[in-house]
Each structure stands twice: as structure tokens, then as C-alpha cells.
Design an enzyme around this catalytic site. Structure first.
Site, PDB file in Angstrom:
ATOM      1  N   SER A 152       0.829  -1.194   0.000  1.00  0.00           N
ATOM      2  CA  SER A 152       0.000   0.000   0.000  1.00  0.00           C
ATOM      3  C   SER A 152       0.868   1.251   0.000  1.00  0.00           C
ATOM      4  O   SER A 152       2.055   1.195   0.313  1.00  0.00           O
ATOM      5  CB  SER A 152      -0.902   0.007   1.245  1.00  0.00           C
ATOM      6  OG  SER A 152      -1.643   1.204   1.316  1.00  0.00           O
ATOM      7  N   HIS A 153       0.248   2.362  -0.286  1.00  0.00           N
ATOM      8  CA  HIS A 153       0.906   3.658  -0.148  1.00  0.00           C
ATOM      9  C   HIS A 153       1.037   4.057   1.314  1.00  0.00           C
ATOM     10  O   HIS A 153       1.832   4.908   1.657  1.00  0.00           O
ATOM     11  CB  HIS A 153       0.095   4.737  -0.866  1.00  0.00           C
ATOM     12  CG  HIS A 153       0.200   4.675  -2.344  1.00  0.00           C
ATOM     13  ND1 HIS A 153      -0.439   3.715  -3.096  1.00  0.00           N
ATOM     14  CD2 HIS A 153       0.884   5.437  -3.207  1.00  0.00           C
ATOM     15  CE1 HIS A 153      -0.145   3.907  -4.366  1.00  0.00           C
ATOM     16  NE2 HIS A 153       0.652   4.943  -4.459  1.00  0.00           N
ATOM     17  N   SER A 154       0.247   3.463   2.141  1.00  0.00           N
ATOM     18  CA  SER A 154       0.157   3.837   3.546  1.00  0.00           C
ATOM     19  C   SER A 154       0.544   2.663   4.439  1.00  0.00           C
ATOM     20  O   SER A 154      -0.057   1.586   4.349  1.00  0.00           O
ATOM     21  CB  SER A 154      -1.282   4.275   3.857  1.00  0.00           C
ATOM     22  OG  SER A 154      -1.525   4.285   5.233  1.00  0.00           O
TER      23      SER A 154
END
Length: 130
Positions: free
Chosen positions: A11-13
Site C-alpha cells: 500500500s501507499h500507507s
């Protein structure tokens, strides 16, 4: 007993990846190797080549690994890692992030092989919620 299929969540997070990992761990089995990576090396929003590579290595128990990215650059980063380190038993899967992860983990927990786990993740795209 055959080696389990591992699952990598990208994920980006970091918070999103670890939150989904916790959800999947509660639904699945502790026998399913599950790693999650999100964010950059210095903790910002984004993706990290090195963290994705490390997550793949961490999920590999010999039964193959599926990589589930969330969107955008996480897909590009995962593809780049796999292009640089090609293996027939490590597959990036185009599936919904949450639903695909749950379907893959439940299927992997049943002892399914890599092809079956990939198919389960992809099929999650067609599951209606309402």
C-alpha cells in the site's frame, strides 16, 4: 504437507497495509505467511522498492507468493521488483485490495496451491456487497 502460499500486501500507507494485515490475520490462519508494507523508507506516503522486496522474501515459505498492491505507484513498484527479480512462483494479482486479500488468505489457509489462491483473489472482484 505442502508449503503454504504467502501473501504480500503493498500500500501507499503503512497504516492501511498493517490494518489490512491485522484484519486478514483474524480471519485467516497463522499458518499463512502474510506480510504488509506501505509507505516510503522514511515513513512518508508512497512505496519503497526495498520494502516490497523484503516483504516478498518474508512471505516466501516455498509455496509461492502473491503480491496484492492497492493502486497507482504501488503497482508500478511491485512490478519493478518482480521484473528485477523474476520468479514463476511470485505473482502480482489484479484484485481488490481488501476483498482480494481476504479471499486469498482464506483460500491459502485451506492448503490451496498458488494458482488457486491467485484465482480466489481475482474472483473477489465479482463479489457483490449489496
Amino acid at each position: 504437507m505442502t508449503a503454504p502460499v504467502g501473501i504480500v500486501l503493498v500500500s501507499h500507507s503503512a497504516e492501511l497495509a498493517s490494518g489490512l494485515r491485522r484484519l486478514v490475520e483474524q480471519i485467516s490462519s497463522e499458518d499463512v505467511p502474510l506480510t504488509a508494507t506501505g509507505g516510503t523508507d522514511d515513513g512518508r506516503i508512497g512505496t519503497s522498492y526495498d520494502l516490497v522486496l523484503k516483504a516478498i522474501e518474508g512471505a516466501d515459505r516455498g509455496g509461492g507468493v502473491i503480491v496484492l498492491p492497492d493502486l497507482g505507484s504501488s503497482v508500478l513498484t511491485a512490478r519493478t521488483v518482480l521484473d528485477d527479480h523474476p520468479r514463476p512462483d511470485v505473482v502480482i494479482v489484479d484484485a481488490p485490495f481488501v476483498e482480494g486479500a481476504v479471499a486469498a488468505a482464506v483460500t491459502a489457509a485451506s492448503g490451496a496451491d498458488l494458482e488457486t489462491v491467485v484465482a480466489a483473489a481475482k474472483e473477489a472482484r465479482n463479489v457483490f456487497k449489496l
